[in-house]
Scaffold this motif. Structure first.
Motif, short mmCIF file in Angstrom:
data_model
loop_
_atom_site.label_atom_id
_atom_site.label_comp_id
_atom_site.label_asym_id
_atom_site.label_seq_id
_atom_site.Cartn_x
_atom_site.Cartn_y
_atom_site.Cartn_z
N TYR A 258 36.91 58.58 2.15
CA TYR A 258 36.03 59.45 1.41
C TYR A 258 34.81 59.34 1.74
CZ TYR A 258 40.04 60.43 -2.01
OH TYR A 258 41.04 60.52 -2.36
N THR A 259 34.12 57.97 1.78
CA THR A 259 32.88 57.79 1.94
C THR A 259 32.35 58.05 3.41
OG1 THR A 259 32.82 55.96 0.23
CG2 THR A 259 30.90 56.05 1.92
N VAL A 260 33.32 57.52 4.52
CA VAL A 260 32.76 57.84 5.98
C VAL A 260 32.96 59.11 6.23
CG1 VAL A 260 33.06 55.21 6.47
CG2 VAL A 260 35.11 56.83 6.93
N GLY A 261 33.83 59.91 5.67
CA GLY A 261 34.13 61.10 6.09
C GLY A 261 33.51 62.11 5.55
N GLY A 262 33.12 62.10 4.11
CA GLY A 262 32.41 63.23 3.33
C GLY A 262 30.86 62.66 3.06
N GLY A 263 30.76 61.22 3.01
CA GLY A 263 29.64 60.77 2.69
C GLY A 263 29.13 60.94 1.06
N VAL A 264 28.17 60.00 0.61
CA VAL A 264 28.06 59.70 -0.68
C VAL A 264 26.44 59.54 -0.75
CG1 VAL A 264 30.17 58.49 -1.33
CG2 VAL A 264 28.14 57.18 -0.43
N PRO A 265 26.11 59.70 -1.94
CA PRO A 265 24.36 59.82 -2.17
C PRO A 265 23.79 58.58 -1.63
CG PRO A 265 25.59 60.83 -4.07
CD PRO A 265 26.75 60.11 -3.45
N GLY A 266 23.05 58.79 -0.56
CA GLY A 266 22.45 57.39 -0.03
C GLY A 266 23.18 57.24 1.54
N LYS A 267 24.22 57.79 1.66
CA LYS A 267 24.98 57.57 3.10
C LYS A 267 25.76 58.74 3.34
CE LYS A 267 28.19 54.19 5.06
NZ LYS A 267 27.22 53.77 6.12
N LYS A 268 25.23 59.11 4.92
CA LYS A 268 25.90 60.22 5.51
C LYS A 268 27.31 59.84 5.93
CE LYS A 268 25.16 62.86 9.80
NZ LYS A 268 24.33 62.96 10.98
N GLY A 269 28.21 60.95 5.73
CA GLY A 269 29.31 60.81 6.48
C GLY A 269 29.52 61.78 7.66
N LEU A 270 30.69 61.53 7.97
CA LEU A 270 31.10 62.36 9.36
C LEU A 270 30.87 64.07 9.25
CD1 LEU A 270 34.31 60.43 10.34
CD2 LEU A 270 32.08 60.81 11.93
N GLY A 271 31.27 64.55 8.16
CA GLY A 271 31.34 65.95 7.83
C GLY A 271 32.55 66.46 8.51
N ILE A 272 33.06 67.67 8.17
CA ILE A 272 34.21 68.34 8.45
C ILE A 272 34.22 68.66 9.98
CG2 ILE A 272 33.35 70.70 7.74
CD1 ILE A 272 37.07 68.85 7.71
N THR A 273 32.90 69.04 10.52
CA THR A 273 33.05 69.31 11.91
C THR A 273 33.49 68.08 12.79
OG1 THR A 273 31.30 71.07 11.50
CG2 THR A 273 31.43 70.08 13.75
N GLN A 274 32.78 67.16 12.54
CA GLN A 274 33.21 65.62 13.21
C GLN A 274 34.85 65.41 12.95
OE1 GLN A 274 31.44 65.01 15.76
NE2 GLN A 274 29.30 64.16 15.12
N LEU A 275 35.09 65.65 11.65
CA LEU A 275 36.46 65.26 11.41
C LEU A 275 37.32 66.12 12.31
CD1 LEU A 275 36.56 64.84 7.62
CD2 LEU A 275 36.96 63.05 9.31
N ALA A 276 37.22 67.40 12.51
CA ALA A 276 38.01 68.33 13.06
C ALA A 276 37.97 67.94 14.78
CB ALA A 276 37.53 69.69 13.03
N LYS A 277 36.86 67.61 15.14
CA LYS A 277 36.69 67.26 16.46
C LYS A 277 37.46 66.27 17.02
CE LYS A 277 33.08 64.91 19.54
NZ LYS A 277 31.63 64.48 19.56
N TYR A 278 37.54 65.22 16.24
CA TYR A 278 38.15 63.89 16.72
C TYR A 278 39.76 64.11 16.20
CZ TYR A 278 34.16 60.97 17.63
OH TYR A 278 33.01 60.43 18.19
#
Length: 359
Positions: A258-278
């Motif tokens: 969840y954290t590396v995929g979507g991020g949490v306050p203070g930490k950026k995640g990959l986001g759905i565009t990058q998840l779909a890309k990979y």
């Protein structure tokens, strides 16, 4: 037609000559192994009209190896001229052209392994109450399949002979879908098997380092932007404590991804565009076009997909979280999952292209 053999030269399909007063043809015989139906396919014999006169000249290949390699397997028909008198007595026979057998095919499949995988899936399905399953085993060094199983499966001999009407009717009406080839046409949520891909994505994009550890207390609570003071909770399957990327894959930590995929306050995640890309980079949209394993289109969830499917609904952070663990709208076929896993297995050798599977 040509014969079909497995990797150990064990015959899977062959011909036996049958001679009657009205026919002289080769009967198609399939190894008595129900695990082979969808893989091998079957043939329909030439049809006769009500007077016993043939209205088709050739056997029709239906599905599987029989259909895919039909041009290779089918031979050349011979011609036999028969002279009779007025009352039908045969005066002479003349063979104008001798029939020519089609080419034999040698598959990479191990029929004993195929049967063992089928029986294992059958037992698991019965014990769990599932309606079916699929199993694939590949040699990752060259893409050759050692087993390609869909359960339940039909008996090719039954379909070719077309005499066991009750059994054929069961095949057609059973809710378990005997004719569904699950490894190319079954769509399923991949779940946690995508986590190694998204771990590599997070490392490659600098979201985390190999040594960085993320805490899982068993759930992730996210402030609800629509209801101030309230939280949306995303569950892990247990509290894993602090895990780095290797441990997170090993224990299948939901919170880590969840954290590396979507991020949490203070930490950026990959986001759905990058998840779909990979997901696409690792073959989860690969249709294997033009091959024996050509597959149905998968679903890789994106904001555009959600708007189309859910009548204009916006994408939310929770959708990204669920996508990062292979859930939400994700749907792939087992052969696409095999593409992903084969690429992961080859990564250490520096090979990054889509695997080319073959039999």
């Amino acid at each position: 037609r040509g014969s079909v053999y497995d990797r150990n030269e064990k015959p899977l399909v062959w011909n036996e000559n049958v001679a009657t007063n009205t026919d002289n043809f080769s009967k198609r015989i399939y190894q008595e192994n129900v695990a082979m139906g969808s893989l091998l396919g079957y043939v329909k014999y030439p049809k006769k009209d009500k007077n016993g006169v043939y209205i088709t000249e050739s056997a029709e290949a239906v599905g599987g190896i029989e259909k895919y390699y039909d041009n290779t397997l089918q031979g050349t028909k011979g011609k036999l001229y028969i002279e009779t008198d007025a009352v039908g007595n045969i005066i002479s026979r003349t063979t104008a052209d001798l029939p020519k057998k089609g080419q034999d095919i040698h598959l990479s499949i191990d029929s004993e392994l195929q049967h063992a995988v089928y029986k294992s899936i059958e037992q698991a399905s019965i014990e769990s109450g599932y309606v079916g399953g699929a199993g694939l085993i590949v040699d990752v060094t060259d893409g050759s399949l050692l087993a390609a199983v869909t359960y339940p499966d039909f008996d090719s001999n039954v379909m070719t002979e077309a005499s066991e009407h009750d059994l054929i009717q069961k095949y057609l009406t059973d809710k378990r879908s005997f004719f569904l080839n699950r490894y190319t046409s079954g769509l399923y949520a991949p779940g946690a098997i995508v986590k190694p891909v998204f771990a590599l994505a997070a490392l490659n994009e600098g979201i985390v380092t190999p040594q960085e550890r993320i805490l899982s207390t068993g759930q992730l609570s996210v402030p609800n932007p629509y209801q101030p003071g309230k939280f949306t909770v995303f569950k892990d399957w247990k509290a894993h404590g602090y895990t780095d990327v290797r441990e997170a894959i090993a224990v299948s930590s939901g919170v880590y991804f969840y954290t590396v995929g979507g991020g949490v306050p203070g930490k950026k995640g990959l986001g759905i565009t990058q998840l779909a890309k990979y997901a696409e980079l690792f073959g989860l949209n690969n249709l294997n076009k033009g091959t024996f394993f050509e597959t149905k289109s998968s679903v890789i969830p994106t904001p555009e997909w959600k708007k189309r499917v859910f009548k204009g609904e916006d994408w939310r952070l929770g959708d990204t979280y669920n996508s990062s663990i292979g859930q939400y709208g994700f749907l792939i076929t087992p052969i696409q999952a095999l593409s992903m896993l084969t690429m992961l297995a080859r990564a250490g050798e520096g090979e990054s292209t889509y695997p080319s599977f073959h039999l």
